[in-house]
Design an enzyme around this catalytic site. Structure first.
Site, PDB file in Angstrom:
ATOM      1  N   LYS A  58       1.856   9.066   8.761  1.00 56.47           N
ATOM      2  CA  LYS A  58       0.482   9.300   9.222  1.00 56.47           C
ATOM      3  C   LYS A  58       0.416  10.407  10.269  1.00 56.47           C
ATOM      4  CE  LYS A  58      -1.623   5.057   7.776  1.00 56.47           C
ATOM      5  NZ  LYS A  58      -0.432   4.266   7.325  1.00 56.47           N
TER       6      LYS A  58
HETATM    7  C1  LIG Z   1      -0.337   3.790   5.970  1.00 56.62           C
HETATM    8  C2  LIG Z   1       1.017   3.563   5.419  1.00 56.62           C
HETATM    9  C3  LIG Z   1       1.245   3.405   4.014  1.00 56.62           C
HETATM   10  C4  LIG Z   1       0.104   3.379   3.014  1.00 56.62           C
HETATM   11  O1  LIG Z   1      -0.498   4.631   2.877  1.00 56.62           O
HETATM   12  P1  LIG Z   1      -1.972   4.751   2.211  1.00 56.62           P
HETATM   13  O2  LIG Z   1      -2.346   6.160   2.425  1.00 56.62           O
HETATM   14  O3  LIG Z   1      -2.837   3.788   2.976  1.00 56.62           O
HETATM   15  O4  LIG Z   1      -1.836   4.361   0.790  1.00 56.62           O
HETATM   16  C5  LIG Z   1       2.538   3.250   3.560  1.00 56.62           C
HETATM   17  N1  LIG Z   1       3.577   3.214   4.426  1.00 56.62           N
HETATM   18  C6  LIG Z   1       3.422   3.352   5.761  1.00 56.62           C
HETATM   19  C7  LIG Z   1       4.602   3.282   6.645  1.00 56.62           C
HETATM   20  C8  LIG Z   1       2.137   3.542   6.309  1.00 56.62           C
HETATM   21  O5  LIG Z   1       1.991   3.674   7.638  1.00 56.62           O
END
Ligand SMILES: *Cc1c(COP(=O)(O)O)cnc(C)c1O
Length: 467
Positions: free
Chosen positions: A113
């Site tokens: 993220k």
């Molecule tokens: C947010 C997140 C996901 C999922 O991603 P999306 O974009 O919501 O599908 C997977 N793994 C981690 C570690 C995350 O922080």
């Protein structure tokens, strides 16, 4: 480039007009009126580019109301080795020929993220300064999203962050990551309750439209369009890293929750990147897998708490963007389908001509359980000496199920093992590695406010400290 709503009820807007917002004004999601396309020559020119150049090349097609020189400066300032611990920003690690890990988790909070959120922080600061405006970001977190938002917004002019987290419910590492921030524009509010209490408070405040407008309350949730576009970039970066020419195809496996990450992969594919399959991996919360197998989208009444917690969702908020493309970009159909979803129901496309198109978009899916996670972490560590985190392990497991001879498989690493030490200990009987600069973070002084689970108290706190 203009942006529309997936439900058809919003006048066209520019990139910066939708930058700070959440949902479209009619409750839909914002979406580009058409995806920019890269032809053969453009792709050939992009092959030699580093991350920053590539990011500018991709994002400028979407953010075309930001002057090019300004956007370039924002991108260059965001994607640095100092922030991402590596000048490649998202390097690829090859486990064996044709099997790769795309490292997306070398940013400040050790999760993918950061890649989008760091850009968002700089875009927000730029747009607010231009309009001489301010924003108070209010959010709730069980650990991951909140820390990525705080590290992206810390020290930014015009922005204050009020992040609610459940007191004593996060891991010591996650707690330290958030609460050790000393920036005066970051406020950690530790709520005496669970994550759902925090989320309920945020919902209650956001539903108070008068309060929201008066105190310039904003959010940085996963439906933010700029976040999705920032994520498109690393699909290009990884493609060029593992192929020799632009006639080759690759497949990506994506640990999925709210469908933001894999939606970016879908957009990259629509833009002309030669992607064969986009493999949607879920954990026990398998609402997306069910859709891609059967055509039925059935948001669940409850969420399972798993050892890949960032994929624990009952409803995939970005999924509406994909369905918009799947039904031929007809907003009337999307509106009708989501009337059912928003009313607590579901929909089934199995017997429609649309579901037959899923294959044309390259989407396949699969599920990974807690036992799969442990077995995958063990197997990859023994076989390749590489420690996967729990989410990446879900993606790896499902990715292998769909692997095809002759098509490179790129598994997206969405977090580092260091964030999930309990599961790593269970799988490997040892502690995960941690980047050197984060060793001992638990010993730093922490700054947070403890509050009861009380909407009015949170409102008072925001008013007293807001921008
Ligand atoms: C947010 C997140 C996901 C999922 O991603 P999306 O974009 O919501 O599908 C997977 N793994 C981690 C570690 C995350 O922080």
């Amino acid at each position: 480039m203009k942006y529309l709503s997936t439900r058809g009820g919003m006048p066209p807007k520019s990139f910066t007009e939708i930058l700070l917002g959440g949902l479209a004004t009619d409750g839909g999601l914002t979406i580009a009126e058409a995806y920019p396309k890269f032809g053969k020559e453009e792709l050939a020119a992009m092959r030699g580019m580093g991350y920053r150049e590539l990011a500018f090349e991709v994002i400028r097609r979407f953010a075309d109301d930001i002057p090019a020189a300004d956007l370039k400066a924002i991108v260059d300032k965001t994607y640095t080795a100092a922030v991402f611990r590596n000048d490649e920003i998202t390097p690829v690690k090859t486990l064996e020929p044709g099997l790769h890990i795309l490292e997306l988790s070398n940013g400040p909070t050790l999760a993918f993220k950061d890649v989008a959120m760091q850009l968002l922080g700089n875009l927000f600061e730029y747009a607010l300064a231009r309009d001489n405006a301010e924003i108070n970001i209010l959010g709730a977190t069980s650990g991951d999203t909140g820390s990525a938002a705080e590290y992206a917004m810390r020290g930014k002019r015009g922005i204050k962050v009020f992040m609610l987290s459940p007191l004593g419910k996060m891991s010591p590492f996650q707690t330290a990551q958030m609460y050790s921030l000393q920036d005066p524009n970051i406020f950690n509010i530790a709520v005496k309750g669970v994550f759902d209490d925090c989320q309920d408070i945020v919902k209650a405040v956001s539903n108070d439209l008068d309060f929201k407008a008066r105190h310039k309350i904003g959010a940085v949730n996963s439906i933010n369009w700029a976040r999705v576009t920032a994520q498109v970039v690393y699909y290009f970066k990884a493609y060029f890293a593992v192929t020799k020419n632009n006639d080759e195809e690759v497949s990506f496996s994506v640990p999925s929750g709210n469908f933001g990450n894999v939606c970016a992969g879908h957009i990259a594919r629509q833009m002309g990147l030669p992607i064969k399959k986009l493999i949607v991996a879920t954990n026990e919360n398998d609402v997306l897998d069910e859709f891609f197998r059967t055509g039925a989208y059935r948001p669940r009444p409850e969420t399972h708490h798993t050892s890949s917690p960032s994929m624990d969702i009952s409803k995939a908020s970005n999924f509406e963007r994909f369905v918009y493309d799947l039904v031929g970009r007809d907003p009337a159909i999307v509106k009708e389908l989501w009337q059912q979803v928003d009313g607590g129901g579901s929909f089934d496309l199995a017997k429609t001509p649309y579901f037959a198109q899923v294959g044309k978009f390259g989407m396949v899916s699969g599920v990974s359980s807690h036992a799969d996670r442990l077995a995958t972490i063990r197997k990859v560590y023994e076989q390749y000496g590489v420690m996967l985190d729990t989410h990446t392990a879900d993606g790896f497991k499902v990715g292998l199920e769909h692997r095809e001879a002759g098509v490179p498989l790129i598994c997206l690493e969405t977090a580092l093992a260091a964030k999930f030490d309990e599961t790593i200990r269970a799988a490997l009987g040892r502690e995960p590695e941690r980047p050197a600069d984060l060793v001992g973070i638990e010993d730093l002084p922490q700054r947070f406010e403890v509050m009861d689970s009380d909407v009015e108290a949170v409102k008072r706190f925001v008013v007293a400290h807001s921008a």
